[in-house]
Scaffold this motif. Structure first.
Motif, short mmCIF file in Angstrom:
data_model
loop_
_atom_site.label_atom_id
_atom_site.label_comp_id
_atom_site.label_asym_id
_atom_site.label_seq_id
_atom_site.Cartn_x
_atom_site.Cartn_y
_atom_site.Cartn_z
N TYR A 226 0.84 -1.20 0.00
CA TYR A 226 0.00 0.00 0.00
C TYR A 226 0.87 1.25 0.00
O TYR A 226 0.68 2.17 -0.81
N ALA A 227 1.84 1.30 0.92
CA ALA A 227 2.69 2.48 1.05
C ALA A 227 3.52 2.72 -0.20
O ALA A 227 3.76 3.87 -0.60
N SER A 228 3.96 1.65 -0.85
CA SER A 228 4.79 1.82 -2.05
C SER A 228 4.00 2.33 -3.24
O SER A 228 4.53 3.01 -4.11
N ARG A 229 2.69 2.04 -3.26
CA ARG A 229 1.87 2.41 -4.41
C ARG A 229 1.13 3.73 -4.21
O ARG A 229 0.92 4.49 -5.17
N ASP A 230 0.66 3.99 -2.98
CA ASP A 230 -0.32 5.05 -2.77
C ASP A 230 0.03 5.97 -1.59
O ASP A 230 -0.86 6.36 -0.83
N SER A 231 1.31 6.31 -1.47
CA SER A 231 1.70 7.25 -0.42
C SER A 231 2.05 8.59 -1.04
O SER A 231 2.48 8.68 -2.20
N ASP A 232 1.83 9.66 -0.27
CA ASP A 232 2.17 11.01 -0.69
C ASP A 232 3.58 11.36 -0.21
O ASP A 232 4.16 10.64 0.62
N PRO A 233 4.15 12.47 -0.70
CA PRO A 233 5.50 12.84 -0.29
C PRO A 233 5.68 12.98 1.22
O PRO A 233 6.79 12.79 1.73
N ASP A 234 4.61 13.32 1.94
CA ASP A 234 4.74 13.47 3.40
C ASP A 234 4.63 12.13 4.13
O ASP A 234 4.66 12.09 5.37
N GLY A 235 4.49 11.03 3.38
CA GLY A 235 4.45 9.71 4.00
C GLY A 235 3.06 9.19 4.29
O GLY A 235 2.89 8.00 4.60
#
Length: 277
Positions: A226-235
């Motif tokens: 999830y984090a690798s695909r759909d994270s924003d620059p702020d994490g």
């Protein structure tokens, strides 16, 4: 007639809701705000109205149209039965909120609501659909493939807005309209999203869900995907929430009818001010 497939487990839905931390529900609040905006455009008096939704006691008793206040009978959407009990007699207005997404026979239920409305009565319905939680669905798919080599049913299937109007027509409604409201919600981590879904009673409602609890390794793999695909620059991570709205009228002779082919009295040439191809 064939029996619709049993996609959703009503007993599991009841258990999920029983484990909630409380009745607070930001999704319901979003839908109620949108409902108020939509009803305010109707210049119509609704003498008998029904409002179906989760936690009926928290729903408004009075709705407001362009013509003024409308008193509504509130009905719990999740009272243990798939189809909520409706008041006797024909209604002028039925509003269904956040229920259709877990109904096994949606066309049959819509037809049931139509029969409860009088001629020229209005149905308004809002339910989760489209790309709702598509990020979480893709993350679990990737995690299942990586950990166990196969996929499991973990996120409920969602109807698309392009199919919603056809559902109304199939149920016998006239002048069907379907549109979608899209919201993007952000969370500190994928685990925060999973925790909120549990707090809302929105855990897996599928009849064909895995019977074993998700392992730590699976959850960790899903969170990483999830984090690798759909994270924003702020994490923070993004989650999609799409709410499909339906509006349909019970047929009545007073309603506007489409013109017959060939019955136009103005030519395209006159409208465009020149020759037509």
């Amino acid at each position: 007639m064939t029996t619709p497939p049993r996609l959703f487990d009503a007993e599991q839905i009841a258990r999920n809701r029983a484990r909630r931390s409380g009745p607070d529900n930001f999704v319901r609040d979003l839908v109620l705000e949108d409902l108020a905006d939509r009803l305010s455009t109707y210049k119509r008096d609704f003498a008998r109205a029904v409002l179906i939704g989760p936690d009926a006691g928290t729903l408004p008793q009075t709705l407001v149209t362009a013509n003024g206040p409308v008193s509504a009978v509130r009905i719990e959407a999740f009272a243990g039965e798939e189809y909520p009990a409706l008041p006797e007699g024909e209604q002028d207005l039925i509003v269904s909120l956040l229920h259709l997404q877990v109904v096994n026979d949606v066309p049959g239920h819509l037809a049931r609501l139509r029969r409860a409305l009088k001629p020229d009565g209005l149905l308004l319905a809002a339910f989760l659909g489209g790309e709702t939680l598509t990020e979480l669905r893709e993350a679990f798919l990737a995690a299942d493939l990586a950990v166990s080599g196969g996929a499991s049913a973990r996120i409920a299937p969602m109807a698309q807005v392009r199919d919603a109007g056809a559902l109304l027509q199939r149920a016998g409604f006239a002048l069907p309209v379907a549109d979608v409201e899209t919201h993007r919600v952000r969370y500190g981590t994928p685990f925060a999203l999973m925790a909120e879904l549990k707090a809302l009673g929105a855990s897996n409602p599928l009849a064909d869900r895995p019977r074993r609890f998700a392992t730590r390794s699976l959850l960790a793999a899903a969170a990483e995907a999830y984090a690798s695909r759909d994270s924003d620059p702020d994490g923070r991570v993004r989650a999609t929430l799409e709410i499909i709205w339906l509006a349909g009228w019970v047929p009545h002779e007073s309603q506007q009818k489409p013109l017959r082919p060939g019955s136009a009295t103005v030519s395209m040439k006159d409208v465009l001010g020149g020759s037509t191809p």
